[in-house]
Design an enzyme around this catalytic site. Structure first.
Site, short mmCIF file in Angstrom:
data_model
loop_
_atom_site.label_atom_id
_atom_site.label_comp_id
_atom_site.label_asym_id
_atom_site.label_seq_id
_atom_site.Cartn_x
_atom_site.Cartn_y
_atom_site.Cartn_z
N SER A 100 0.83 -1.20 0.00
CA SER A 100 0.00 0.00 0.00
C SER A 100 0.87 1.25 0.00
O SER A 100 1.64 1.48 -0.91
CB SER A 100 -0.98 -0.03 1.18
OG SER A 100 -1.91 1.00 1.11
N ASP A 237 -2.39 6.10 -3.68
CA ASP A 237 -1.29 5.42 -3.01
C ASP A 237 -0.78 4.31 -3.94
O ASP A 237 -1.22 4.18 -5.08
CB ASP A 237 -1.75 4.87 -1.66
CG ASP A 237 -2.79 3.77 -1.79
OD1 ASP A 237 -3.45 3.69 -2.83
OD2 ASP A 237 -2.96 2.99 -0.83
#
Length: 476
Positions: A100, A237
């Site tokens: 992530s 992200d």
């Protein structure tokens, strides 16, 4: 001790603790426990982000799948929600290799059942199954069947429901960096009529955190928008399940505000948000019902499922990081957008830009019209879990809480489902919670101005540190 740990969304840890046998063992444990009981077919779709370590870990997951009797489908680099969508389409499980937003030296695994993200109970089942994996498996290289169209199906999901001119005339900068969605974002925006300029592409991993912005990211965004060339800047992200959107002045829009705009755009009647989301959900949202949960997408998903069971018609969820979860089918431009109950960056980006164009306002003007207040957050690092736990337990008691808050007011309402969230007078909130994967106490504040919110956080952390020091000194 291994750094690997399940957090708010998936397994994460240092690359050195994950490559090789550990990633194989966790994948095998998933296949031996959750996958065989989830009603899935014997197929697993595998995707990855653009970190240096992700391709090798994905190959290890494919080997674990083969050892467990599953056929591995290699979807290559693609957004996490695109992989989840492919798993739903096939009725199969999915494994996404991604860390992530965390730095390059870390990575992780996100596991999906055929109906969506694994639950907290599934995490326990995986951990319980690890012991059965320790002495088996060849870890040989097993070629996976390539699948290149999952990304395109994800793009069509949005291109087919939004109007072709939904973003006509808007000038959008796409900060590409190392987001796995950097190209699909450009394609999606252009297909809806926006004038798109790709900037900042990077071949080294950039850890964009859409909730705790690094100073260098804030500076990049402001510099990019300083020319007045663009109406908005967008990015995500690393695995594209969290959006970042900045207005024409280069000010980054809070993730929960993006969620609020998107929920209103979709005409949601029920929204499910963690306790860290701003109180504008209740004050300015106009929703029939707002449900608050603990922090983490599994809790938001469970809350959405319960809301649907209770009879809510259009249920959505979102987090303070901007990740948006569509719990029900929704109507966009008279067409059906199917539910996708996992965090997604694309929908809030497109819906926010479309809502801006439809309002006739600038993005900054649209945000200002919501009167959503301002938030701030910070943390006390190197705070042992036992100290945080003792402080939060004390703060949950009325006598201690009244004395603690005396310098700034009194609590009008208290929520203790994830730390202690205190509603104060004047539209202020103060929220303390212990981190789920680091030895730190986190503090979140909400107020009418950014200065008030930042001052409230500074006071909160200082007062909490003093309280924990006093408690420690009082122990025998």
């Amino acid at each position: 001790m291994s750094s690997l740990k399940f957090g708010t969304s998936g397994l994460r840890g240092l690359v050195t603790d994950l490559v090789g046998w550990p990633s194989y063992a966790f994948a095998r444990a998933f296949f031996r426990s959750v996958a065989i009981t989830a009603g899935a077919n014997r197929t697993v779709v595998i995707g990855r982000d653009l970190r240096d370590s992700s391709e090798g870990i994905a190959a290890t997951v494919a080997a674990a799948a083969a050892e467990a009797g599953f056929t591995a489908i290699d979807c290559g680099p693609l957004p996490t929600p695109a992989l989840a969508l492919e798993g739903l389409r096939r009725g199969s499980c999915a494994v996404m290799v991604t860390g992530s937003h965390i730095p390059q030296d870390r990575n992780g695994l996100k596991f999906y059942r055929p109906d969506g993200e694994i639950t907290k109970a599934d995490e326990v089942a995986i951990l319980d199954a690890l012991g059965d994996v320790s002495a088996v498996g060849s870890m040989g290289i097993v070629p996976a069947t390539p699948e290149s169209s999952a990304r395109d199906r994800y793009l069509r999901r949005y291109r087919d429901v939004f109007a072709q001119d939904a973003l006509a005339g808007q000038r959008i900068a796409v900060y590409q960096q190392s987001s796995v969605a950097r190209d699909v974002l450009v394609d999606a925006l252009e297909s809806l009529g926006a004038q798109v300029t790709a900037i900042g592409r990077s071949e080294t991993f950039v850890p964009i955190d859409t909730e705790a912005h690094r100073p260098e990211d804030i500076a990049f965004v402001r510099d990019a928008m300083s020319s007045g060339t663009y109406d908005a800047l967008v990015t995500t992200d690393g695995d594209a399940d969290r959006p970042l959107v900045a207005d024409e002045a280069g000010r980054i829009v809070r993730g929960d505000v993006l969620g609020l705009i998107t929920a209103r755009y979709l005409n949601a009647d029920t929204v499910v948000v963690p306790v860290t989301a701003g109180s504008a959900m209740e004050r300015a949202g106009g929703f029939s019902r707002v449900v608050r949960t603990r922090v983490g997408s599994p809790f938001v998903i469970a809350g959405m499922a319960q809301a649907k069971e209770d009879g809510s018609a259009l249920v959505v969820g979102f987090e303070a990081n901007g990740g948006f979860l569509l719990g029900s089918d929704a109507q966009v431009n008279g067409r059906t957008l199917a539910a996708l109950p996992t965090r997604d960056a694309m929908l809030p980006i497109l819906a926010t830009l479309a809502a801006t164009r439809g309002s006739g306002l600038t993005l900054a003007g649209l945000v200002a019209s919501l009167n959503a207040g301002e938030t701030a957050s910070d943390r006390l690092p190197e705070t042992p879990a036992e100290h945080s736990s003792a402080f939060l337990q004390q703060l949950g008691q009325e006598t201690f809480r009244s004395r603690f808050l005396q310098p700034i007011g009194a609590a009008r309402a208290v929520d203790t489902q994830d730390g202690v969230r205190l509603e104060l007078d004047g539209g202020r909130t103060l929220h303390f919670r212990a981190s789920g994967n680091a030895p730190e106490l986190r503090c979140y504040a909400e107020a009418n101005t950014s200065v008030e919110a930042e001052d409230l956080v500074r006071w909160g952390l200082s007062a909490a540190a003093d309280a924990m020091t006093s408690s420690a000194a009082a122990r025998p």
